[in-house]
Design a protein around this motif. Structure first.
Motif, mmCIF file in Angstrom:
data_model
loop_
_atom_site.group_PDB
_atom_site.id
_atom_site.type_symbol
_atom_site.label_atom_id
_atom_site.label_comp_id
_atom_site.label_asym_id
_atom_site.label_seq_id
_atom_site.Cartn_x
_atom_site.Cartn_y
_atom_site.Cartn_z
ATOM 1 N N LYS A 143 -5.015 -10.303 65.759
ATOM 2 C CA LYS A 143 -4.425 -11.301 66.651
ATOM 3 C C LYS A 143 -4.913 -12.705 66.323
ATOM 4 O O LYS A 143 -4.130 -13.659 66.309
ATOM 5 C CB LYS A 143 -4.755 -10.950 68.099
ATOM 6 C CG LYS A 143 -4.066 -9.680 68.595
ATOM 7 C CD LYS A 143 -4.419 -9.393 70.039
ATOM 8 C CE LYS A 143 -3.695 -8.150 70.541
ATOM 9 N NZ LYS A 143 -4.052 -7.832 71.950
ATOM 10 N N SER A 144 -6.217 -12.856 66.043
ATOM 11 C CA SER A 144 -6.742 -14.188 65.721
ATOM 12 C C SER A 144 -6.194 -14.692 64.391
ATOM 13 O O SER A 144 -5.921 -15.886 64.225
ATOM 14 C CB SER A 144 -8.272 -14.144 65.673
ATOM 15 O OG SER A 144 -8.715 -13.247 64.659
ATOM 16 N N THR A 145 -6.019 -13.768 63.416
ATOM 17 C CA THR A 145 -5.459 -14.171 62.126
ATOM 18 C C THR A 145 -4.026 -14.666 62.268
ATOM 19 O O THR A 145 -3.646 -15.709 61.722
ATOM 20 C CB THR A 145 -5.509 -12.992 61.137
ATOM 21 O OG1 THR A 145 -6.854 -12.556 60.991
ATOM 22 C CG2 THR A 145 -4.958 -13.401 59.783
ATOM 23 N N VAL A 146 -3.218 -13.932 63.029
ATOM 24 C CA VAL A 146 -1.838 -14.349 63.255
ATOM 25 C C VAL A 146 -1.792 -15.685 63.978
ATOM 26 O O VAL A 146 -1.010 -16.589 63.634
ATOM 27 C CB VAL A 146 -1.089 -13.261 64.051
ATOM 28 C CG1 VAL A 146 0.301 -13.756 64.457
ATOM 29 C CG2 VAL A 146 -0.973 -11.984 63.231
ATOM 30 N N ALA A 147 -2.656 -15.856 64.990
ATOM 31 C CA ALA A 147 -2.673 -17.123 65.736
ATOM 32 C C ALA A 147 -3.080 -18.281 64.840
ATOM 33 O O ALA A 147 -2.513 -19.384 64.912
ATOM 34 C CB ALA A 147 -3.620 -16.994 66.922
ATOM 35 N N ALA A 148 -4.081 -18.052 63.957
ATOM 36 C CA ALA A 148 -4.531 -19.123 63.057
ATOM 37 C C ALA A 148 -3.431 -19.526 62.076
ATOM 38 O O ALA A 148 -3.217 -20.720 61.811
ATOM 39 C CB ALA A 148 -5.779 -18.667 62.297
ATOM 40 N N LEU A 149 -2.711 -18.533 61.530
ATOM 41 C CA LEU A 149 -1.629 -18.848 60.598
ATOM 42 C C LEU A 149 -0.518 -19.625 61.299
ATOM 43 O O LEU A 149 0.032 -20.589 60.744
ATOM 44 C CB LEU A 149 -1.077 -17.555 59.985
ATOM 45 C CG LEU A 149 -2.019 -16.812 59.023
ATOM 46 C CD1 LEU A 149 -1.395 -15.491 58.590
ATOM 47 C CD2 LEU A 149 -2.326 -17.682 57.803
ATOM 48 N N ASN A 150 -0.178 -19.228 62.498
ATOM 49 C CA ASN A 150 0.852 -19.955 63.245
ATOM 50 C C ASN A 150 0.416 -21.385 63.534
ATOM 51 O O ASN A 150 1.202 -22.332 63.414
ATOM 52 C CB ASN A 150 1.160 -19.228 64.549
ATOM 53 C CG ASN A 150 1.880 -17.909 64.322
ATOM 54 O OD1 ASN A 150 2.538 -17.732 63.303
ATOM 55 N ND2 ASN A 150 1.753 -16.973 65.254
ATOM 56 N N LYS A 151 -0.849 -21.547 63.921
ATOM 57 C CA LYS A 151 -1.352 -22.883 64.228
ATOM 58 C C LYS A 151 -1.371 -23.771 62.982
ATOM 59 O O LYS A 151 -0.994 -24.954 63.020
ATOM 60 C CB LYS A 151 -2.757 -22.776 64.817
ATOM 61 C CG LYS A 151 -3.308 -24.085 65.358
ATOM 62 C CD LYS A 151 -4.641 -23.846 66.058
ATOM 63 C CE LYS A 151 -5.176 -25.158 66.628
ATOM 64 N NZ LYS A 151 -6.484 -24.951 67.328
ATOM 65 N N ALA A 152 -1.787 -23.182 61.837
ATOM 66 C CA ALA A 152 -1.812 -23.955 60.592
ATOM 67 C C ALA A 152 -0.408 -24.380 60.179
ATOM 68 O O ALA A 152 -0.176 -25.521 59.754
ATOM 69 C CB ALA A 152 -2.454 -23.123 59.479
ATOM 70 N N GLY A 153 0.537 -23.477 60.340
ATOM 71 C CA GLY A 153 1.910 -23.841 60.005
ATOM 72 C C GLY A 153 2.439 -24.951 60.884
ATOM 73 O O GLY A 153 3.133 -25.868 60.426
ATOM 74 N N THR A 154 2.113 -24.922 62.170
ATOM 75 C CA THR A 154 2.557 -25.987 63.084
ATOM 76 C C THR A 154 1.943 -27.321 62.702
ATOM 77 O O THR A 154 2.602 -28.369 62.713
ATOM 78 C CB THR A 154 2.183 -25.619 64.523
ATOM 79 O OG1 THR A 154 2.785 -24.353 64.850
ATOM 80 C CG2 THR A 154 2.670 -26.668 65.498
ATOM 81 N N ARG A 155 0.640 -27.320 62.340
ATOM 82 C CA ARG A 155 -0.013 -28.577 61.957
ATOM 83 C C ARG A 155 0.608 -29.172 60.693
ATOM 84 O O ARG A 155 0.821 -30.375 60.604
ATOM 85 C CB ARG A 155 -1.505 -28.305 61.738
ATOM 86 C CG ARG A 155 -2.283 -28.088 63.033
ATOM 87 C CD ARG A 155 -3.755 -27.852 62.758
ATOM 88 N NE ARG A 155 -4.514 -27.704 63.998
ATOM 89 C CZ ARG A 155 -5.819 -27.430 64.029
ATOM 90 N NH1 ARG A 155 -6.492 -27.284 62.883
ATOM 91 N NH2 ARG A 155 -6.442 -27.309 65.181
#
Length: 235
Positions: A143-155
């Protein structure tokens, strides 16, 4: 299995091939006959009698089925074949061999499938694999990995948008476009000096000024002579 000759006799000949024989052929081709009765050969005739060869465990059961399935102005009878005196039964032998191989393959597949199911029942392999997959999917790391990838893509998307929309990038892009446009017009006037300035480029750019605008075109010399140093004939 017993090899049986079935005799099909029509009461009245009304066609080149009796309808009852055509019906029997359709049943055999589309595998509508019972699995225990295997048709090995069908011989239609233009007369009143046609025949077929069958492998069957019970000749009486075959006759009963024929009388029920093919009952269009035809009488059936069955007779056991004496194979040791028969000729030309190679196709029958090959068909039997193919059936044996197919049956053996099905038996092996069934045994393998049962063994796998028994092993799974004892060790609960499929159940454990399902729980492991659920655990990985629901774990905090996933879950944390998926959240980090989504956040990086948004940034990345936000930064790219801000860069493209900034005033400096817009001004620099416009300046580069204007500079290339002016350079193209000047280059056109340089390579074609005889044309008026308006034809040299669009946008009404001013003509070249200074020495480049007033200096007359230089004509190449019409003749020249070789001196003693340049003359290849000089010793």
């Amino acid at each position: 299995m017993v090899l049986v000759l079935a005799v099909h006799t029509v009461k009245e000949v009304s066609a080149t091939v009796p309808f009852s024989t055509i019906l029997l052929q359709d049943i055999v081709v589309h595998k509508k006959a019972p699995a225990e009765h295997k048709c090995r050969q069908l011989i239609p005739t233009s007369g009143s009698t046609s025949t077929s060869l069958w492998d069957t465990p019970d000749p009486a059961a075959l006759l009963a089925w024929l009388e029920g399935a093919v009952a269009v102005d035809v009488a059936h009878s069955v007779h056991e074949v004496q194979e040791e005196f028969a000729l030309g039964l190679g196709d029958v032998a090959r068909a039997r061999g193919a059936d044996v191989v197919a049956a053996a393959g099905r038996d092996v597949a069934d045994k393998t499938g049962r063994a796998v199911l028994d092993l799974d029942a004892r060790l609960h392999l499929s159940e454990k694999a399902g729980r492991a997959a659920d655990a990985v999917r629901d774990s905090a790391v996933t879950k944390s990995t998926v959240a980090a990838l989504n956040k990086a893509g948004t940034r990345v998307a936000d930064v790219t948008t801000r860069v493209l929309e900034s005033d400096r990038v817009t001004a620099a892009t416009d300046a580069m476009g204007a500079g290339f446009k002016k350079l193209g017009a000047s280059f056109t006037r340089f390579v074609r000096p005889g044309e008026p300035a308006a034809a040299a480029g669009a946008g009404g750019d001013a003509p070249l000024s200074g020495d480049m605008a007033t200096q007359p075109a230089t004509k190449p010399p019409t003749h020249f002579s070789l001196n003693e140093v340049d003359d290849p004939r000089h010793p």
